[in-house]
Write a protein that holds these residues in place. Sequence first.
Motif, PDB file in Angstrom:
ATOM      1  N   ASP A  44      -9.172  -5.562 -15.407  1.00 52.49           N
ATOM      2  CA  ASP A  44      -7.773  -5.564 -15.827  1.00 52.49           C
ATOM      3  C   ASP A  44      -7.423  -4.167 -16.353  1.00 52.49           C
ATOM      4  OD1 ASP A  44      -5.315  -5.979 -17.127  1.00 52.49           O
ATOM      5  OD2 ASP A  44      -5.836  -8.063 -17.541  1.00 52.49           O
ATOM      6  N   GLY A  45      -6.322  -3.643 -15.869  1.00 49.37           N
ATOM      7  CA  GLY A  45      -5.871  -2.320 -16.334  1.00 49.37           C
ATOM      8  C   GLY A  45      -5.586  -2.304 -17.826  1.00 49.37           C
ATOM      9  N   ASP A  61      -0.482   3.528  -9.029  1.00 47.44           N
ATOM     10  CA  ASP A  61       0.694   3.087  -8.267  1.00 47.44           C
ATOM     11  C   ASP A  61       0.946   1.685  -8.808  1.00 47.44           C
ATOM     12  OD1 ASP A  61       2.470   2.195  -6.327  1.00 47.44           O
ATOM     13  OD2 ASP A  61       0.927   2.010  -4.763  1.00 47.44           O
ATOM     14  N   THR A  66      -5.860   3.574  -1.438  1.00 50.32           N
ATOM     15  CA  THR A  66      -5.202   4.776  -0.899  1.00 50.32           C
ATOM     16  C   THR A  66      -5.405   5.999  -1.803  1.00 50.32           C
ATOM     17  OG1 THR A  66      -3.507   3.278  -0.056  1.00 50.32           O
ATOM     18  CG2 THR A  66      -3.023   5.624   0.051  1.00 50.32           C
ATOM     19  N   ALA A 116       0.857  -1.199   0.000  1.00 51.60           N
ATOM     20  CA  ALA A 116       0.000   0.000   0.000  1.00 51.60           C
ATOM     21  C   ALA A 116       0.890   1.246   0.000  1.00 51.60           C
ATOM     22  CB  ALA A 116      -0.907   0.007   1.220  1.00 51.60           C
ATOM     23  N   LEU A 117       0.396   2.285  -0.625  1.00 46.85           N
ATOM     24  CA  LEU A 117       1.167   3.526  -0.755  1.00 46.85           C
ATOM     25  C   LEU A 117       1.004   4.369   0.510  1.00 46.85           C
ATOM     26  CD1 LEU A 117       2.906   5.054  -2.822  1.00 46.85           C
ATOM     27  CD2 LEU A 117       0.812   6.018  -3.773  1.00 46.85           C
ATOM     28  N   ASP A 125      -9.086  -2.861 -10.013  1.00 39.97           N
ATOM     29  CA  ASP A 125      -7.956  -3.743  -9.670  1.00 39.97           C
ATOM     30  C   ASP A 125      -8.332  -5.159 -10.089  1.00 39.97           C
ATOM     31  OD1 ASP A 125      -5.363  -3.290  -7.574  1.00 39.97           O
ATOM     32  OD2 ASP A 125      -5.963  -5.380  -7.938  1.00 39.97           O
ATOM     33  N   ILE A 126      -7.292  -5.931 -10.382  1.00 41.68           N
ATOM     34  CA  ILE A 126      -7.511  -7.291 -10.888  1.00 41.68           C
ATOM     35  C   ILE A 126      -7.708  -8.289  -9.746  1.00 41.68           C
ATOM     36  CG2 ILE A 126      -5.096  -8.091 -10.944  1.00 41.68           C
ATOM     37  CD1 ILE A 126      -5.690  -8.805 -13.968  1.00 41.68           C
ATOM     38  N   ALA A 128      -5.266  -0.060 -10.964  1.00 40.34           N
ATOM     39  CA  ALA A 128      -4.516  -0.904 -10.013  1.00 40.34           C
ATOM     40  C   ALA A 128      -4.642  -0.303  -8.610  1.00 40.34           C
ATOM     41  CB  ALA A 128      -3.059  -1.049 -10.436  1.00 40.34           C
ATOM     42  N   GLY A 177      -5.467  -1.292  -5.688  1.00 43.89           N
ATOM     43  CA  GLY A 177      -5.053  -1.959  -4.454  1.00 43.89           C
ATOM     44  C   GLY A 177      -6.040  -1.669  -3.336  1.00 43.89           C
ATOM     45  N   SER A 178      -5.526  -1.241  -2.178  1.00 41.04           N
ATOM     46  CA  SER A 178      -6.386  -1.048  -1.000  1.00 41.04           C
ATOM     47  C   SER A 178      -7.059   0.318  -0.964  1.00 41.04           C
ATOM     48  CB  SER A 178      -5.568  -1.272   0.263  1.00 41.04           C
ATOM     49  OG  SER A 178      -4.486  -0.362   0.299  1.00 41.04           O
TER      50      SER A 178
END
Length: 371
Positions: free
Chosen positions: A275-276, A292, A229, A199-200, A247-248, A224, A226-227
Amino acid sequence: MAKNQPRTPSRPQTYYIEADVAEGLAAVSTAEIRFRFQKFVNFYSTIKPGKEDATDDAGGVVLFSYDNALSELLKLQTVQSLYLLQRYPIARPKALLGDEHLRNVRAQIATVRALYPDGVFKTLRLNAAGSDSSVMMRLKTELAESEGLAISEDEADLLIRVRPTPSIHEDDIGWDVLVRLSPRPLATRAWRVCNFEGALNGAVAHALVRLTHPNPRDVYLNIACGSGTLMIERQLAGPARQIIGVDIDPAALACAQQNVIAAGAKQHVTLHRGDGRALPLPDHSVNAITADLPFGHLVGSHAENVRLYPLILQEAARVARPHAFFGIITHEVRLMEQLLAAEDCAWTVEKTLKVELGGLHPRMYVLQKNP
Ligand SMILES: C[S@@+](CC[C@H](N)C(=O)[O-])C[C@H]1O[C@@H](n2cnc3c(N)ncnc32)[C@H](O)[C@@H]1O
């Protein structure tokens, strides 16, 4: 004085504040501080107050004077930590144990503790070169006793730093005492209820968001995610028409969902599993994007990135409106530079920043979609 006559307001106190920022982001944080507190701040050289303007990057530190309510400073989103700074014109730190100086250090601490309800500060840590010297041990013990706090060698609520005054002239002697303005670093976000590997950092994410020039008409996409952020930090940066995360990985999205709810941003954020390289969005539908991207260390691998990155840049260009901003943070510097230099690249590089992040030196790229 006549009863109804207004009182002459007493001159507000001037505080000296040192902001720790991720190395490479001093200019972004300076811009945020200026934007929020223009009337109340003066920036100084990180070396010597009053000598020169230091809005350039100076090793992850921004130093400024501030004459407004200290609690307002806690709203800053791009800084890692803030410290109340006082310079003591003494040759050795032992002098801090003298009555007058110790009283001043206590007053400095009291100013910080007054920002919070009773009981918030339970532990104290003294951070100094030679913190196990007898002088620093005595200082730590005296302060812990007078403050009624337990000494901690790890993370503590009240963090005090003592250091020689950084100097550019030989006659700059003195010692600095810095008291952190918050029980945890400001970059530690209360909304982060789900921790996600890779995580960023919240403040770094906020800086990347600001570099995409947020405005209320934004349809903002985080590829993408992620959580979550960057999406949450986008929401904290001000209103947007839509905030979309893709996000995938379903586990990442479940984590993002929890964080988004904890941030009170549920009604503003839409999460998609996707998918990005094939985004579930129409052409030319977004005007601000961040990513990120997998650095290839903790998340993904370099070989995967060589295939992934060009397709993400292309797909982002498909969904982006002309002139849309795209903020990317990645450690794949050579790969990115190759892709951005390609003749058929749909993006123009507006800015590149080298950032220090947990011992790595990723880059932030701010791109703008070619018309
Ligand atoms: C560095 S992490 C992002 C962390 C995020 N900024 C945060 O603070 O939690 C990279 C993310 O890329 C996602 N990812 C990898 N390949 C992807 C792809 N082809 N499409 C969409 N997401 C992908 C991973 O699932 C991971 O969540």
